[in-house]
Design a protein around this motif. Structure first.
Motif: not given
Length: 326
Positions: A115-122, A23-25
């Motif tokens: 789908d509508e953006g990218a996030v960083r994952l650690m 959702h945030l993405a």
């Protein structure tokens, strides 16, 4: 905003944290997602296949690099060997920002396209056969706590952490590192028992705690959660065809998530955003120091052979205006 998802095992906290991250993405907000659970499932919940999830770099395996970077030129920290999970920043320490590139992110974070953006994952990394009988999982989550202690985030930036199940979060001071904690609870006695325990433990530390009711199937479930959680109950969600497809590895586009579920996610974001005005960096820093001194006296000094209380910089307060070492 720093946000934790907690709950008993099987409550659905990883699923809900992944939906919140998605959702945030869609809003275009910068997001750093962290899997700090002993069961490393956040990557898969965000759409990675088994091989991609297994290839994610483990923060626990890169702890020397993390320590070396965060130590910076802090004169109170004589070596990285004397840094423990609760070591607080001070003058000369390097800090982490959500919207930047740095060696820690280069080594430990990977972009996940949604789908509508990218996030960083650690990810902390899984509990391996080599750890059995000789280590506890908190030795791995210590890397997350150390990073959170050195992380400065601002309005409209999000750090979302999928935490260990149950009350395991209280094995360290990491439960105080968040602006808000969402406790995912099923409408069962076991589901709300974790809520009661968490609320009791967190009471003296000013933890902002809200309950997210999951697997709610009707008015009786809702009445049960309202009776048990009272005003702490923020929102509830029920069965989701979208989630069922996601758990089979075939998620539809996020835009097809049911309207009620999308509204629930917006409610979570609104609650998280509202805590920004309540931030108290002095208290945040004081709590960090409090747990560091406890860890130093109980095991840290003996393990490192140093007086770790000397690492505390009495004049330092973490905050958005603090300039990091270079």
């Amino acid at each position: 905003m720093k946000i934790a998802f907690v709950g008993k095992g099987g409550s659905g906290k990883t699923t809900l944290s992944s939906l919140f991250i998605r959702h945030l993405a869609t809003t275009g907000a910068p997001v750093l997602a962290v899997d700090a659970d002993i069961n490393q499932h956040l990557g898969a919940a965000l759409g990675l296949d088994e091989a991609e999830a297994a290839a994610l770099p483990a923060m626990g395996d890169r702890l020397p690099l993390i320590k070396d970077y965060l130590r910076g030129s802090n004169p109170r920290i004589t070596s990285t060997e004397t840094m423990i999970k609760t070591t607080p920043p001070g003058e000369g320490s390097r800090l982490l920002r959500v919207c930047e590139d740095n060696p820690v992110y280069d080594a430990c974070a990977r972009p996940v396209e949604l789908d509508e953006g990218a996030v960083r994952l650690m990810v902390t990394g899984p509990f391996t056969d080599a750890d059995l009988g000789v280590a506890c999982y908190h030795s791995k989550t210590g890397a997350v706590e150390l990073c959170l202690n050195h992380l400065v985030d601002g309005r409209g930036e999000y750090v979302v952490v999928d935490m260990t199940a149950g009350s395991d979060s209280f094995a360290s001071g990491m439960f105080t590192r968040f602006d808000i904690t969402f406790l995912v609870a099923e409408p069962t006695r076991k589901g709300v028992s974790v809520y009661r325990q968490y609320k009791e433990y967190a009471r003296d530390f000013g933890v902002a705690l809200k309950v997210v009711g999951n697997k709610v199937q009707g008015p009786d479930d809702l009445d049960f959660l309202r009776a048990e959680a009272g005003d702490d109950l923020l929102v509830t969600v029920g069965h989701s065809d979208w989630v069922r497809a996601m758990e089979k590895g075939r998620p539809p586009r996020f835009e097809f998530l049911a309207d009620a579920d999308r509204q629930a996610l917006r409610t979570l974001q609104t609650a998280a955003d509202a805590t920004y005005e309540l931030r108290d960096w002095e208290r945040y820093t004081h709590q960090m120091v409090h747990f560091h001194l406890k860890n130093a006296s109980s095991w840290g000094n003996a393990r490192t052979g140093a007086d770790l209380a000397a690492q505390v910089d009495p004049g330092f307060v973490l905050g958005e205006g603090v300039t990091a070492s270079v």
